[in-house]
Write a protein that holds these residues in place. Structure first.
Motif, PDB file in Angstrom:
ATOM      1  N   MET A  76      -0.301 -16.096   1.192  1.00 11.87           N
ATOM      2  CA  MET A  76      -1.665 -16.146   1.671  1.00 11.87           C
ATOM      3  C   MET A  76      -1.893 -15.199   2.847  1.00 11.87           C
ATOM      4  SD  MET A  76      -4.214 -17.599   0.626  1.00 11.87           S
ATOM      5  CE  MET A  76      -5.651 -18.472   0.875  1.00 11.87           C
ATOM      6  N   TRP A  77      -0.839 -14.936   3.619  1.00 16.49           N
ATOM      7  CA  TRP A  77      -0.974 -14.041   4.766  1.00 16.49           C
ATOM      8  C   TRP A  77      -1.343 -12.639   4.323  1.00 16.49           C
ATOM      9  CZ3 TRP A  77       2.024  -9.770   4.967  1.00 16.49           C
ATOM     10  CH2 TRP A  77       3.147  -9.743   4.146  1.00 16.49           C
ATOM     11  N   TRP A  78      -0.906 -12.214   3.146  1.00 19.24           N
ATOM     12  CA  TRP A  78      -1.217 -10.871   2.647  1.00 19.24           C
ATOM     13  C   TRP A  78      -2.705 -10.709   2.403  1.00 19.24           C
ATOM     14  CZ3 TRP A  78      -3.499 -10.821  -2.053  1.00 19.24           C
ATOM     15  CH2 TRP A  78      -3.354 -11.952  -2.849  1.00 19.24           C
ATOM     16  N   LEU A  79      -3.396 -11.790   2.052  1.00 19.38           N
ATOM     17  CA  LEU A  79      -4.840 -11.732   1.846  1.00 19.38           C
ATOM     18  C   LEU A  79      -5.561 -11.473   3.174  1.00 19.38           C
ATOM     19  CD1 LEU A  79      -7.136 -11.946  -0.161  1.00 19.38           C
ATOM     20  CD2 LEU A  79      -7.192 -14.409   0.274  1.00 19.38           C
ATOM     21  N   LEU A 136      -4.976  -7.834   3.995  1.00 17.30           N
ATOM     22  CA  LEU A 136      -5.807  -6.992   3.136  1.00 17.30           C
ATOM     23  C   LEU A 136      -7.268  -6.990   3.591  1.00 17.30           C
ATOM     24  CD1 LEU A 136      -5.923  -5.208   0.595  1.00 17.30           C
ATOM     25  CD2 LEU A 136      -6.452  -7.284  -0.699  1.00 17.30           C
ATOM     26  N   VAL A 137      -7.798  -8.145   3.923  1.00 17.08           N
ATOM     27  CA  VAL A 137      -9.180  -8.246   4.404  1.00 17.08           C
ATOM     28  C   VAL A 137      -9.328  -7.497   5.726  1.00 17.08           C
ATOM     29  CG1 VAL A 137     -10.903  -9.864   5.302  1.00 17.08           C
ATOM     30  CG2 VAL A 137      -9.704 -10.365   3.173  1.00 17.08           C
ATOM     31  N   THR A 138      -8.355  -7.600   6.594  1.00 18.16           N
ATOM     32  CA  THR A 138      -8.391  -6.896   7.878  1.00 18.16           C
ATOM     33  C   THR A 138      -8.373  -5.383   7.667  1.00 18.16           C
ATOM     34  OG1 THR A 138      -7.241  -8.726   8.928  1.00 18.16           O
ATOM     35  CG2 THR A 138      -7.247  -6.633  10.109  1.00 18.16           C
ATOM     36  N   VAL A 140     -11.132  -0.160   7.685  1.00 20.82           N
ATOM     37  CA  VAL A 140     -11.480   1.077   6.969  1.00 20.82           C
ATOM     38  C   VAL A 140     -12.992   1.161   6.772  1.00 20.82           C
ATOM     39  CG1 VAL A 140     -11.267   2.298   4.766  1.00 20.82           C
ATOM     40  CG2 VAL A 140      -9.242   1.346   5.866  1.00 20.82           C
ATOM     41  N   GLY A 141     -13.623   0.045   6.447  1.00 18.30           N
ATOM     42  CA  GLY A 141     -15.077   0.029   6.283  1.00 18.30           C
ATOM     43  C   GLY A 141     -15.802   0.340   7.580  1.00 18.30           C
ATOM     44  N   ALA A 142     -15.319  -0.212   8.678  1.00 17.22           N
ATOM     45  CA  ALA A 142     -15.942   0.060   9.982  1.00 17.22           C
ATOM     46  C   ALA A 142     -15.774   1.529  10.358  1.00 17.22           C
ATOM     47  CB  ALA A 142     -15.327  -0.842  11.054  1.00 17.22           C
TER      48      ALA A 142
END
Length: 159
Positions: A1-4, A7-9, A14-16
């Motif tokens: 679950m930590w990988w999710l 990934l979101v971070t 990258v989006g910012a």
């Protein structure tokens, strides 16, 4: 679950960064367009200042050059080139008349304002062109969407 969470971070960072890059590149292009409009306004003001000397002996050529400057818009690439040639001719003619006793503070002031506007425009165009090669700008293909700003190839009137 930590990988999710990782990934979101990563996606958020990258989006910012992409959003920041797009805003920066667009802002620099807007500033370059505004600086070009200001430069054209100062060039027109200088030509209008020269037109005040209509009828003064020795200013016939300069007044004719000023009229040609005012008559040429800068809408297309060809008109832009003609305007650059006319501005350079006017600058050279004004340099030759700088020792004339009729020369006024108005012309010196107009030349200083043109030189300053030209330098500001050159700086903004340089920054806008450099921003087009940022890795994120290339990845997002901003160089295809935004028109590349162009330098004005005119002589510095204050030399």
């Amino acid at each position: 679950m930590w990988w999710l969470a990782v990934l979101v971070t990563i996606v958020a960072v990258v989006g910012a960064y992409a959003t920041w890059t797009v805003a920066r590149v667009e802002r620099l292009h807007r500033r370059a367009r505004a600086a070009e409009a200001a430069l054209l306004a100062k060039l027109d003001d200088r030509a209008e200042t020269v037109l005040k000397f209509v009828g003064n002996p020795g200013f016939e050529e300069v007044v004719a050059l000023a009229l040609s400057v005012v008559a040429v818009p800068a809408d297309t690439q060809r008109q832009r080139e003609l305007r650059e040639y006319a501005e350079n001719d006017l600058t050279h003619a004004l340099r030759e008349l700088a020792q004339n006793p009729v020369w006024t503070e108005d012309l010196e002031s107009a030349n200083r304002r043109v030189a300053l506007a030209r330098q500001i425009h050159t700086d903004f165009v340089r920054d806008a062109v450099a921003s087009r090669s940022l890795p994120m700008a290339v990845l997002l293909r901003l160089h295809h969407r935004l028109q590349r700003p162009q330098y004005w190839d005119i002589d510095d009137p204050v030399q």
